[in-house]
Design a protein around this motif. Structure first.
Motif, PDB file in Angstrom:
ATOM      1  N   ILE A 109       0.841  -1.189   0.000  1.00 50.15           N
ATOM      2  CA  ILE A 109       0.000   0.000   0.000  1.00 50.15           C
ATOM      3  C   ILE A 109       0.883   1.247   0.000  1.00 50.15           C
ATOM      4  O   ILE A 109       1.954   1.270   0.609  1.00 50.15           O
ATOM      5  N   ARG A 110       0.450   2.271  -0.706  1.00 51.21           N
ATOM      6  CA  ARG A 110       1.216   3.508  -0.838  1.00 51.21           C
ATOM      7  C   ARG A 110       0.409   4.685  -0.301  1.00 51.21           C
ATOM      8  O   ARG A 110      -0.821   4.622  -0.208  1.00 51.21           O
ATOM      9  N   LYS A 111       1.113   5.750   0.023  1.00 52.68           N
ATOM     10  CA  LYS A 111       0.445   6.918   0.600  1.00 52.68           C
ATOM     11  C   LYS A 111      -0.532   7.529  -0.392  1.00 52.68           C
ATOM     12  O   LYS A 111      -1.631   7.957  -0.007  1.00 52.68           O
ATOM     13  N   VAL A 112      -0.154   7.572  -1.649  1.00 47.63           N
ATOM     14  CA  VAL A 112      -1.041   8.108  -2.683  1.00 47.63           C
ATOM     15  C   VAL A 112      -1.545   6.942  -3.526  1.00 47.63           C
ATOM     16  O   VAL A 112      -0.759   6.248  -4.168  1.00 47.63           O
ATOM     17  N   GLU A 134      -1.358  -3.630   7.356  1.00 51.08           N
ATOM     18  CA  GLU A 134      -1.569  -3.575   8.803  1.00 51.08           C
ATOM     19  C   GLU A 134      -1.712  -2.112   9.239  1.00 51.08           C
ATOM     20  O   GLU A 134      -1.039  -1.220   8.706  1.00 51.08           O
ATOM     21  N   PRO A 135      -2.579  -1.843  10.219  1.00 57.59           N
ATOM     22  CA  PRO A 135      -2.761  -0.457  10.689  1.00 57.59           C
ATOM     23  C   PRO A 135      -1.453   0.210  11.099  1.00 57.59           C
ATOM     24  O   PRO A 135      -1.265   1.409  10.856  1.00 57.59           O
ATOM     25  N   ALA A 136      -0.530  -0.544  11.711  1.00 52.93           N
ATOM     26  CA  ALA A 136       0.742   0.050  12.142  1.00 52.93           C
ATOM     27  C   ALA A 136       1.555   0.539  10.945  1.00 52.93           C
ATOM     28  O   ALA A 136       2.212   1.590  11.013  1.00 52.93           O
ATOM     29  N   ILE A 137       1.496  -0.203   9.850  1.00 51.56           N
ATOM     30  CA  ILE A 137       2.222   0.201   8.639  1.00 51.56           C
ATOM     31  C   ILE A 137       1.581   1.442   8.024  1.00 51.56           C
ATOM     32  O   ILE A 137       2.271   2.381   7.596  1.00 51.56           O
ATOM     33  N   ILE A 138       0.261   1.449   7.978  1.00 47.46           N
ATOM     34  CA  ILE A 138      -0.451   2.602   7.406  1.00 47.46           C
ATOM     35  C   ILE A 138      -0.247   3.839   8.278  1.00 47.46           C
ATOM     36  O   ILE A 138      -0.103   4.957   7.764  1.00 47.46           O
ATOM     37  N   ARG A 139      -0.202   3.656   9.583  1.00 45.45           N
ATOM     38  CA  ARG A 139       0.076   4.787  10.494  1.00 45.45           C
ATOM     39  C   ARG A 139       1.447   5.391  10.196  1.00 45.45           C
ATOM     40  O   ARG A 139       1.619   6.605  10.181  1.00 45.45           O
ATOM     41  N   GLU A 140       2.420   4.539   9.914  1.00 50.29           N
ATOM     42  CA  GLU A 140       3.765   5.015   9.597  1.00 50.29           C
ATOM     43  C   GLU A 140       3.801   5.705   8.236  1.00 50.29           C
ATOM     44  O   GLU A 140       4.453   6.745   8.077  1.00 50.29           O
ATOM     45  N   ILE A 141       3.087   5.136   7.245  1.00 47.73           N
ATOM     46  CA  ILE A 141       3.071   5.729   5.899  1.00 47.73           C
ATOM     47  C   ILE A 141       2.517   7.145   5.938  1.00 47.73           C
ATOM     48  O   ILE A 141       3.057   8.069   5.332  1.00 47.73           O
ATOM     49  N   MET A 154      -8.541   2.686   7.193  1.00 50.36           N
ATOM     50  CA  MET A 154      -9.304   2.769   5.944  1.00 50.36           C
ATOM     51  C   MET A 154      -9.980   4.129   5.807  1.00 50.36           C
ATOM     52  O   MET A 154     -10.092   4.674   4.701  1.00 50.36           O
ATOM     53  N   LYS A 155     -10.416   4.693   6.912  1.00 48.83           N
ATOM     54  CA  LYS A 155     -11.031   6.018   6.862  1.00 48.83           C
ATOM     55  C   LYS A 155     -10.056   7.040   6.285  1.00 48.83           C
ATOM     56  O   LYS A 155     -10.427   7.864   5.440  1.00 48.83           O
ATOM     57  N   ARG A 156      -8.795   6.970   6.705  1.00 51.41           N
ATOM     58  CA  ARG A 156      -7.792   7.919   6.208  1.00 51.41           C
ATOM     59  C   ARG A 156      -7.513   7.694   4.724  1.00 51.41           C
ATOM     60  O   ARG A 156      -7.435   8.648   3.937  1.00 51.41           O
ATOM     61  N   ILE A 157      -7.376   6.433   4.323  1.00 49.54           N
ATOM     62  CA  ILE A 157      -7.088   6.122   2.918  1.00 49.54           C
ATOM     63  C   ILE A 157      -8.218   6.597   2.012  1.00 49.54           C
ATOM     64  O   ILE A 157      -7.988   7.262   0.996  1.00 49.54           O
ATOM     65  N   ILE A 158      -9.450   6.270   2.402  1.00 46.88           N
ATOM     66  CA  ILE A 158     -10.601   6.624   1.564  1.00 46.88           C
ATOM     67  C   ILE A 158     -10.795   8.136   1.505  1.00 46.88           C
ATOM     68  O   ILE A 158     -11.123   8.694   0.445  1.00 46.88           O
ATOM     69  N   SER A 159     -10.587   8.809   2.615  1.00 47.83           N
ATOM     70  CA  SER A 159     -10.771  10.265   2.612  1.00 47.83           C
ATOM     71  C   SER A 159      -9.777  10.938   1.671  1.00 47.83           C
ATOM     72  O   SER A 159     -10.123  11.912   0.978  1.00 47.83           O
ATOM     73  N   ASP A 160      -8.564  10.423   1.604  1.00 47.92           N
ATOM     74  CA  ASP A 160      -7.578  10.970   0.662  1.00 47.92           C
ATOM     75  C   ASP A 160      -7.992  10.714  -0.780  1.00 47.92           C
ATOM     76  O   ASP A 160      -7.847  11.581  -1.649  1.00 47.92           O
ATOM     77  N   ILE A 161      -8.514   9.525  -1.051  1.00 50.31           N
ATOM     78  CA  ILE A 161      -8.980   9.211  -2.414  1.00 50.31           C
ATOM     79  C   ILE A 161     -10.128  10.131  -2.796  1.00 50.31           C
ATOM     80  O   ILE A 161     -10.147  10.714  -3.893  1.00 50.31           O
ATOM     81  N   GLN A 162     -11.091  10.276  -1.905  1.00 53.61           N
ATOM     82  CA  GLN A 162     -12.269  11.103  -2.200  1.00 53.61           C
ATOM     83  C   GLN A 162     -11.884  12.562  -2.428  1.00 53.61           C
ATOM     84  O   GLN A 162     -12.479  13.246  -3.271  1.00 53.61           O
ATOM     85  N   ALA A 163     -10.872  13.014  -1.700  1.00 57.89           N
ATOM     86  CA  ALA A 163     -10.462  14.421  -1.837  1.00 57.89           C
ATOM     87  C   ALA A 163      -9.782  14.697  -3.169  1.00 57.89           C
ATOM     88  O   ALA A 163      -9.785  15.842  -3.642  1.00 57.89           O
ATOM     89  N   ASN A 164      -9.220  13.666  -3.791  1.00 63.84           N
ATOM     90  CA  ASN A 164      -8.422  13.872  -5.004  1.00 63.84           C
ATOM     91  C   ASN A 164      -9.017  13.262  -6.266  1.00 63.84           C
ATOM     92  O   ASN A 164      -8.454  13.432  -7.348  1.00 63.84           O
ATOM     93  N   LYS A 165     -10.143  12.551  -6.156  1.00 66.71           N
ATOM     94  CA  LYS A 165     -10.664  11.889  -7.358  1.00 66.71           C
ATOM     95  C   LYS A 165     -11.343  12.913  -8.277  1.00 66.71           C
ATOM     96  O   LYS A 165     -11.943  13.891  -7.808  1.00 66.71           O
ATOM     97  N   PRO A 166     -11.249  12.688  -9.585  1.00 67.13           N
ATOM     98  CA  PRO A 166     -11.878  13.606 -10.546  1.00 67.13           C
ATOM     99  C   PRO A 166     -13.392  13.650 -10.365  1.00 67.13           C
ATOM    100  O   PRO A 166     -14.020  12.665  -9.973  1.00 67.13           O
ATOM    101  N   ALA A 167     -13.940  14.784 -10.650  1.00 61.77           N
ATOM    102  CA  ALA A 167     -15.397  14.949 -10.507  1.00 61.77           C
ATOM    103  C   ALA A 167     -16.152  14.155 -11.551  1.00 61.77           C
ATOM    104  O   ALA A 167     -17.247  13.656 -11.305  1.00 61.77           O
ATOM    105  N   ASN A 168     -15.559  14.054 -12.747  1.00 65.62           N
ATOM    106  CA  ASN A 168     -16.227  13.296 -13.807  1.00 65.62           C
ATOM    107  C   ASN A 168     -15.762  11.842 -13.763  1.00 65.62           C
ATOM    108  O   ASN A 168     -14.890  11.463 -12.997  1.00 65.62           O
TER     109      ASN A 168
END
Length: 388
Positions: A109-112, A134-141, A154-168
């Motif tokens: 898994i990657r930060k972006v 693992e949550p510990a790995i994602i916390r570090e990323i 997962m909340k953090r990952i999804i919120s980042d995706i939603q903030a950056n996904k194209p509108a169309n």
């Protein structure tokens, strides 16, 4: 766009000491026929490609053969992510080279989360692969101390995706985890817990902003609150807790607006996994097993009372792939099973104590005939000089 959603292949799985590779290859051959017939644009494998971090050689060969034919011969685009059973580093090896061939495998898994963009006549479809972490790995990323468990990760990952996904465009999320909705999901014994001593659950509401969510981890095909948020289920039955499940592949037709139509397509296993129950002599009666596949993987629950000699050996003469045998537990109709000899046990004879013990364990009456047999054994032992 036509999308084939699968997951939890567990290639290389051992079930009760039996290698399932032959059975998995048989199903993958059917899956290939389905790909040729249905001609999906994309196939998703939502984690647990292998069953262990270091898969056996035979498992690697089976997967390599399938992916090579699907991608090179039939030009199918495949998006696969690592699950909790996979080694993220091994699964993700050479992913950049394979990407040019249409095989997108995401191990770490990657930060972006960079979406994979596939276009059809209606425009782009954005696929967001979220491999298991693992949550510990994602916390570090993310360098985020608020990430404590799978839910907050997962909340953090999804919120980042939603903030950056194209509108169309249309948006599809691919994830591996235990997602919970309004009703409790159905689980299986063969699903390894994601967390020991912590929460492994993720709320479904985080995924509601996607047009389709392809989930892996739970082995029963099922939706999570919404039709468009689904588990495809496992390739095969991997435990007897799954004996009554109907395994299937999920075909998703997505129109230009992102609305989906779901079709579940069943595959026929080489050997089913099922439970049989009854007295030993009945289970071995040709009238009982006629018309069934006696080569299936079998768990037998015996309802006989009393001792049975070599039950599994006798059953194996009929059912060569019997994997497990259990005896039915009989409970007393009178209520709770007694674990002591009752009141004034010190004043009772050994024969009386044995009689109460027998009735508690067997749920049968200690008849005069049985009493006479045990009394005879006790008398014989006394004559041999053994203290009772």
């Amino acid at each position: 766009m036509k999308i084939l959603h699968t997951g939890d292949w567990h290639i290389g799985k051992l079930v009760h000491g039996i290698h399932m590779t032959e059975d998995q290859k048989y199903l993958l051959d059917q899956l290939m026929d389905l790909i040729i017939q249905e001609k999906p644009d994309v196939m998703i494998v939502a984690g647990d490609i292998y069953d262990r971090s270091i898969p056996p050689v035979e498992a690697v060969e089976v997967l390599d053969s399938f992916l090579s034919e699907a991608v090179l011969t039939h030009k199918l685009k495949i998006i696969a992510i690592a699950g909790n059973h996979d080694s993220s580093n091994r699964v993700g090896f050479a992913s950049r080279l394979l990407m040019d061939q249409g095989l997108h495998i995401h191990g770490n898994i990657r930060k972006v989360i960079v979406p994979i963009v596939i276009e059809d006549e209606n425009g782009p479809v954005y696929f967001y692969p979220i491999p298991y972490g693992e949550p510990a790995i994602i916390r570090e990323i993310y360098d985020d101390e608020s990430i404590k468990d799978h839910e907050t990760a997962m909340k953090r990952i999804i919120s980042d995706i939603q903030a950056n996904k194209p509108a169309n465009g249309r948006h599809i999320c691919i994830a591996h985890g235990f997602v919970m909705g309004a009703m409790e999901a159905e689980t299986s014994e063969s699903e390894r817990p994601l967390s020991i001593g912590g929460s492994e659950y993720v709320d479904v509401r985080y995924f509601e902003g996607f047009d389709y969510v392809a989930l892996g981890h739970l082995h029963k095909p099922q939706k999570v609150k919404h039709e468009h948020i689904r588990y495809a289920g496992s390739l095969l039955k991997y435990s007897f807790s799954e004996a009554n499940q109907k395994k299937s592949m999920t075909m998703v037709d997505m129109d230009g607006s992102g609305s989906v139509t779901i079709k579940q397509i069943s595959l026929n296993p080489l050997k089913d996994m099922r439970i049989i129950k009854g007295k030993l002599e009945n289970l071995m009666d040709p009238k009982i097993y006629a018309g069934t596949n006696t080569k299936d993987y079998i768990m037998a629950i015996l309802t006989d009372r009393g001792e049975i000699m070599d039950a599994i050996g006798k059953l194996r003469s009929i059912y060569p792939n019997i994997l497990k045998i259990e005896r039915e537990v009989f409970e007393r109709e009178a209520g709770m099973m007694q674990t002591s000899a009752g009141h004034a046990f010190a004043k009772k004879s050994i024969l009386e104590l044995f009689g109460e013990f027998y009735e508690n364990v067997s749920a049968e009456a200690f008849t005069d005939e049985k009493r006479d047999v045990i009394a005879g054994v006790m008398n014989a032992l006394e004559q041999e000089g053994r203290a009772l």
